[in-house]
Design a protein around this motif. Structure first.
Motif, mmCIF file in Angstrom:
data_model
loop_
_atom_site.group_PDB
_atom_site.id
_atom_site.type_symbol
_atom_site.label_atom_id
_atom_site.label_comp_id
_atom_site.label_asym_id
_atom_site.label_seq_id
_atom_site.Cartn_x
_atom_site.Cartn_y
_atom_site.Cartn_z
ATOM 1 N N ASP C 164 92.797 -2.826 96.293
ATOM 2 C CA ASP C 164 94.036 -1.937 96.579
ATOM 3 C C ASP C 164 93.936 -1.634 97.485
ATOM 4 N N ILE C 165 92.935 -0.996 98.135
ATOM 5 C CA ILE C 165 93.080 -0.441 99.467
ATOM 6 C C ILE C 165 93.144 -1.003 100.195
ATOM 7 N N ILE C 166 93.115 -2.044 100.414
ATOM 8 C CA ILE C 166 93.417 -3.521 101.368
ATOM 9 C C ILE C 166 95.217 -3.130 101.760
ATOM 10 N N PRO C 167 95.613 -3.726 100.656
ATOM 11 C CA PRO C 167 96.782 -3.908 100.549
ATOM 12 C C PRO C 167 98.049 -2.768 100.414
ATOM 13 N N LEU C 168 97.620 -1.948 100.148
ATOM 14 C CA LEU C 168 97.908 0.375 100.709
ATOM 15 C C LEU C 168 98.466 -0.026 101.792
ATOM 16 N N LEU C 169 96.645 0.252 102.304
ATOM 17 C CA LEU C 169 96.688 0.618 103.341
ATOM 18 C C LEU C 169 97.414 -0.154 104.498
ATOM 19 N N ALA C 170 97.634 -1.811 104.616
ATOM 20 C CA ALA C 170 98.118 -2.322 105.226
ATOM 21 C C ALA C 170 99.744 -2.187 105.408
ATOM 22 N N PHE C 171 99.994 -2.097 104.089
ATOM 23 C CA PHE C 171 101.310 -1.959 103.870
ATOM 24 C C PHE C 171 101.807 -0.361 104.185
ATOM 25 N N GLU C 172 100.927 0.910 104.833
ATOM 26 C CA GLU C 172 101.503 1.635 104.990
ATOM 27 C C GLU C 172 101.597 1.528 106.892
ATOM 28 N N MET C 173 100.263 0.918 107.302
ATOM 29 C CA MET C 173 99.972 -0.035 108.912
ATOM 30 C C MET C 173 101.235 -0.106 109.003
ATOM 31 N N LEU C 174 102.044 -0.923 108.525
ATOM 32 C CA LEU C 174 103.447 -1.828 108.782
ATOM 33 C C LEU C 174 104.482 -1.245 108.769
ATOM 34 N N GLY C 175 104.568 0.404 107.880
ATOM 35 C CA GLY C 175 105.175 1.405 108.196
ATOM 36 C C GLY C 175 106.180 1.284 106.874
ATOM 37 N N LEU C 176 105.531 0.491 105.970
ATOM 38 C CA LEU C 176 107.037 0.351 104.438
ATOM 39 C C LEU C 176 105.665 1.901 103.963
ATOM 40 N N ASP C 177 107.163 2.150 103.082
ATOM 41 C CA ASP C 177 107.266 3.966 102.327
ATOM 42 C C ASP C 177 107.118 2.213 100.809
ATOM 43 N N VAL C 178 105.431 2.366 100.078
ATOM 44 C CA VAL C 178 105.346 1.807 99.775
ATOM 45 C C VAL C 178 104.764 2.537 98.284
ATOM 46 N N LYS C 179 104.942 3.410 97.006
ATOM 47 C CA LYS C 179 104.740 3.481 96.170
ATOM 48 C C LYS C 179 103.667 2.956 94.927
ATOM 49 N N GLY C 180 102.574 3.789 95.040
ATOM 50 C CA GLY C 180 101.501 2.929 94.093
ATOM 51 C C GLY C 180 101.964 2.961 92.693
ATOM 52 N N VAL C 181 101.977 2.066 92.136
ATOM 53 C CA VAL C 181 102.075 2.428 90.599
ATOM 54 C C VAL C 181 101.013 1.868 89.762
ATOM 55 N N PHE C 182 100.216 2.809 89.408
ATOM 56 C CA PHE C 182 98.957 2.762 89.289
ATOM 57 C C PHE C 182 98.056 2.665 87.670
ATOM 58 N N GLY C 183 97.681 2.095 87.321
ATOM 59 C CA GLY C 183 97.241 1.444 86.223
ATOM 60 C C GLY C 183 97.284 0.057 85.575
#
Lengths: 503, 169, 360
Positions: C164-183
């Motif tokens: 998930d590093i890949i989507p999470l970092l990608a979304f952040e780099m696009l400037g999105l406010d994404v909350k990772g819900v873990f588990g």
């Protein structure tokens, strides 16, 4: 409808049918050997299905997985050792029956219940396909958390009159379940620096350690045979009659089995306890439970077969495994090049029906074969246990070792075994510990996700409130029936609880 | 009077208290998301375990007062005294530990075969013939499983020095 | 009863003596068994991958040896990797199958890792792809609409140090406010969460995307955004041929920010992308393996890729991606191994700041 009939003819085609029979035989052998369950079966068969046509592969795999909850009754009844993780509750009343020399009756009842439960599961699978999606989607993380809590509430019933020790035992289970990697963060808990513990203790080892190990030791210590009566009493026909007499129980527990199997997250190892607990909760005359009440065999056995049918729903329609063996089955689907998901209902409807027919037919054969085998196998209960013990030890160490194939498994088995034995001697209810262990991950994970995602408002969801009411109702029922008994019955039930906590 | 209180039952209850105490202690060092569940469960269980221990001590004390015979386990349905039970348990446990030690030395295949043979001969009290058949049946069985599941049984120290033929290696 | 037991005992005795017959000696790998260590459970993604390849290796390796998959799960594949590193001999009879989950701890410098990819010989590698999609009704019809997108989004994640590093970092780099819900327990669970409305943005492997998300798109229940892309021969991330309508992540970045991605975040993303998708699974031979055995394996792998039957397997079960052999695989994996220490540090820092995760 015609797709269903077309599939039936495919399944009955000799080339596929042969695979179904092979699967049934493999499942039978695996179920009879304690400790080995569906996951082992899948692991053995998976390499073989490469290159097979999907219908044959399905017949083989599902034939195998359908029969394990039937044949795993053998060691549970005859030795008090769970045949697979789905058969632990059968020990509570099946084993005392064997000790009274009524093993054949217990087996007969169990197989009939298994057969009906399995067919019920297959039938529900057929009917529910059109409406399965919305139902599964309705259960979000908060609802799944409440379901896990419902499972935990069984601890109360299963601890008899020792609720304190029951809760503590459940707590032990919860902590053992928490051992290892945390669900949401890369944190390894309570590992004491040992690499093996980073993955936690596997279910096989907890089950065998808590239940099989103490039983073997106690039998060795007593130095006799399993059956405390020299001759075998009632036969299997009586068991069948018992099953028919209590058909409502079988129906109820089959429903429970299907629901538990169908909802992802509860897992197959608690379904038998939930069914068993439910039956106790809703009966007035409970004095015999734990001492050889045939209903205590009918309940878990029908539930654990029905759950296989239920478990196929999330697996095939969503790609989420309903249990451990379903997780491996998913791998099999990938080898066959089949993507589980909504596409199954449109593109692969024939495979779906093959699965259902395989499930149904395998249950029929499995039950038939088991009944046929029950006579010779029950004779084993008269032999002095010292003949069986060393092989039992072999199988148990073997089954534990295949869990993660390391020394850690053997040592963990020893530790859990000693813990289980001490718990048995001093009245700490082991079923409570097992339930705590199995549900630990679910409870923690779903609670987290719920809080992370919804804040506090998850508690006001409709599903959550309904489930909360069900939990309260079930707890209240338990207390209500407890109170209704006469004082004599109440003191006798203390005995049952003592016995129950010792199993 | 003192040493009669120290029964396995009480020691176990005390271990429970210590275990949950450790659970609380360890939980503090974990990252936030990993901490909550074990911490709260351990806290509640710790309290319950202390209550349980107190109860157990109370019951033991009463019995020692009344019968002066030390702890009588009301719960088990043994027809032999508990001390014998524990004694026999320790014997069988020792046998298992010997098995484990031998697995560590010569590997699982050899150990379990010898274990079966010896057990049948000396504990089940059969003839050597039956015992040997049992041993080799066991060996055959685990070899079969080893082939089917592509699994290597634990090897012992001796396998580091000598290359033994399958399935003993 | 006694007699039956004796007979059964004799039967097992015979079986065991049959099993004791030693394997035939031969040239090359004839009569031998190759153990392919897979540090995952039976039925998992890597296990299936190996089992799909195994019979073809048997066909094309000289001497037609049996290729047996040996599962060694544990510690997220670290146990299997360490075992391979310490125990595998250079006789060509033991190979290792790594996956993204094996590469990530290696890249992050997790202390338990003993294995070292710089020392092994790669035989072949299998890439895979991922595609991201978002809930409808948010005013987003394509990636372009993400420019200046302010709504909070939820993403179902397994953990901040997983793939998930890949989507999470990608979304952040696009400037999105994404909350990772873990588990969550995997991408399957993630997709269900999306359908339930628990999460609003998600990604799936391209195979699952085509099968399970495209129908949702048709029903108007999901909006496709982009794919991560694949690695081309020059080492750049380009559009994924399996989903040619979707822009790759670098293209998406350019659409949102008006310039090509660069800087430590991009370097880190690219390295982890290659490890997690570009060269997700690979087969390795141990360090001490002689040159001729390595060549034998690589030749066999090249032959497998030309096999007509195997081409069907690639289509059906491996996502239809071009598999990489020998030198190409080595070059592609070097993108993973040559990640700069600054990028690594940046990522570890990012995990700490953003998700309070410390890599141990």
């Amino acid at each position: 409808m015609e797709a269903a009939l077309k599939s039936l003819s495919i399944v009955l085609d000799p080339s596929h049918f042969m695979f179904l029979c092979a699967g049934v035989l493999v499942g039978l052998s695996i179920g009879i050997l304690p400790g080995l369950g569906g996951i082992v079966g899948m692991s053995i068969l998976l390499p073989i299905i490469y290159g097979m046509d999907p219908h044959s592969a399905f017949a083989l795999l599902i034939g195998m997985v359908a029969v394990i909850p039937t044949s795993d009754t053998f060691p549970s009844v005859m030795m008090g050792i769970p045949g697979s993780s789905a058969s632990q509750a059968t020990i509570m009343d099946g084993y005392p029956l064997a000790k009274k020399g009524e093993a054949a009756r217990a087996l007969g009842a169990a197989f009939t219940a298994s057969l009906i439960g399995g067919l019920f599961g297959a039938a529900v699978l057929t009917l529910i396909i059109p409406i399965a999606r919305p139902i599964v989607l309705a259960f979000g993380s908060p609802e799944l958390f409440m379901l896990a809590l419902l499972g935990m509430s069984m601890v109360g019933v299963l601890s008899g009159n020792k609720p304190g020790k029951g809760v503590l035992a459940a707590g032990i289970g919860l902590m053992i379940g928490a051992l290892g990697d945390a669900p949401a963060v890369p944190e390894y808990r309570y590992t004491l620096g040992i690499e093996y513990l980073m993955d936690g203790v596997p279910l096989v080892i907890v089950g065998l350690g808590l239940f099989a190990f103490p039983e073997i030791f106690d039998l060795l210590i007593k130095g006799r045979s399993i059956s405390e009566v020299a001759t075998l009493g009632k036969g299997w026909l009586d068991g069948v009659k018992d099953a028919i007499h209590h058909k409502l129980i079988i129906l109820r527990c089959s429903i429970i089995g299907v629901i538990v199997g169908f909802l992802p997250g509860l897992g197959g190892s608690v379904v038998d306890w939930i069914a068993y607990g439910h039956i106790i909760q809703t009966t007035r005359d409970r004095e015999d439970f734990g001492k050889g009440d045939i209903r205590g065999v009918l309940a878990p056995e029908s539930a654990n077969n029905a759950k296989e049918g239920g478990g196929l729903i999330p697996t095939l329609l969503f790609g989420i495994p309903g249990s451990g063996s379903m997780a491996v089955f998913l791998g099999g689907l990938l080898i066959l090049g089949i993507q589980p998901g909504p596409a199954m209902v449109t593109e692969h409807v024939d495979l779906l029906y093959t699965a259902i027919w395989s499930l149904a037919l395998a249950n029929v054969f499995g039950a038939g074969l088991c009944i046929f085998l029950s006579k010779p196998i029950t004779r084993l209960t008269i032999i002095p246990f010292a003949y069986l013990a060393p092989f039992m030890i072999l199988i148990i160490t073997l089954a534990s070792y295949q869990a993660s194939r390391g020394w850690g498994d053997l040592i963990a088995l020893l530790v859990m075994g000693i813990l289980g034995w001490v718990m048995k001697q001093y009245g700490w209810p082991r079923p409570a510990a097992l339930i705590g262990y199995v549900l630990s991950d679910n409870i923690e994970t779903y609670l987290f996700i719920s809080v992370q995602r919804y804040g506090i408002s998850w508690m006001t969801r409709v599903g959550v409130i309904i489930l909360a009411l069900i939990i309260i109702a079930s707890l209240a029922l338990g207390i209500f029936y407890q109170r209704k008994k006469t004082p004599k019955a109440r003191s006798e039930s203390r005995d049952y609880a003592t016995q129950a906590s010792q199993r | 009077m003192q040493h009669r209180l120290l029964s396995v039952r009480l020691v176990f209850a005390a271990i429970m208290v210590l275990a949950f105490g450790y659970g609380i202690y360890e939980a503090f060092s974990y990252a936030y998301l990993a901490k909550i569940f074990p911490l709260y469960v351990s806290l509640v269980m710790f309290v319950l375990a202390c209550i349980n221990l107190a109860q157990e001590i109370g019951i033991s004390w009463k019995e020692v007062q009344e019968s002066g015979v030390g702890f009588v386990d009301l719960e088990s349905d043994w027809d032999i005294p508990m001390t014998t039970v524990i004694g026999r348990f320790c014997t069988f446990l020792a046998i298992l530990l010997f098995l484990y030690a031998s697995i560590w030395l010569v590997g699982y295949s050899i150990s379990i075969t010898i274990f079966l043979v010896l057990f049948y001969r000396f504990l089940t009290k059969t003839t050597w013939g039956v015992a040997l058949v049992a041993g080799f049946a066991g060996l055959g069985f685990i070899s079969l499983i080893s082939r089917l599941m592509v699994i290597d049984w634990p090897s012992g120290i001796i396998q580091n020095w000598i290359q033994l033929p399958w399935p003993l290696g | 009863m006694r007699k039956t037991c004796m007979l059964l005992g004799m039967a097992f005795f015979l079986v065991s003596s049959l099993g004791l017959a030693p394997p035939a000696q031969g040239v090359d790998f004839s009569g031998k068994t190759i153990q392919w260590i897979i540090p995952f459970k039976v039925g998992g993604g890597s296990d299936v991958w190996a089992r799909l390849y195994a019979p073809f290796f048997k066909k094309y390796l000289p001497g037609n040896p049996t290729v047996a998959v040996k599962n060694m799960p544990g510690a997220g594949s670290i146990t299997g990797g360490n075992y391979f590193h310490t125990k595998a001999r250079g006789d060509g009879l033991t190979v290792f199958g790594s996956s993204g989950s094996t590469s990530f701890p290696y890249l992050l410098g997790v202390s338990a890792v003993k294995y070292d990819f710089t020392k092994y010989h790669i035989v072949f590698a299998s890439p895979t792809g991922g595609a991201a999609y978002i809930k409808p009704g948010l005013g987003v019809d394509s990636v372009k609409d993400l420019k200046g997108f302010k709504t909070k989004l939820n993403y179902a994640s397994q953990g901040a140090t997983s793939l998930d590093i890949i989507p999470l970092l990608a979304f952040e780099m696009l400037g999105l406010d994404v909350k990772g819900v873990f588990g969550y327990k995997g991408r399957g669970a993630g997709r269900v969460a999306f359908e339930q409305g628990e999460t609003s943005i998600d990604y799936q492997t391209t195979t699952a995307f085509i099968k399970n998300v495209r129908p949702l798109v048709k029903q108007g229940l999901a909006v496709p955004l982009m794919s991560w892309g694949i690695l081309d021969e020059k080492g750049s991330v380009v559009r994924d041929p399996v989903e040619p309508d979707l822009p790759s992540f670098p293209e998406a970045y350019e659409m949102v920010h008006g310039k090509k991605p660069s800087g430590p975040a991009w370097q880190a993303w690219k390295a982890f992308f290659v490890a997690g998708f570009g060269v997700q699974k690979a087969m390795w031979l141990p360090e001490k393996t002689p040159e001729d055995i390595v060549m034998a394996y690589r030749t066999a792998a090249a032959k497998i890729l030309k096999d007509q039957e195997f081409k069907k397997v690639i289509e059906k079960s491996l996502g239809g991606y071009q598999q990489l052999v020998g030198k190409e695989a080595r070059m592609a994996f070097n993108e993973v191994l040559s990640v700069s220490p600054e990028s690594k540090k940046w990522l570890i820092n990012w995990l700490k700041e953003r998700y309070d995760v410390t890599v141990k």
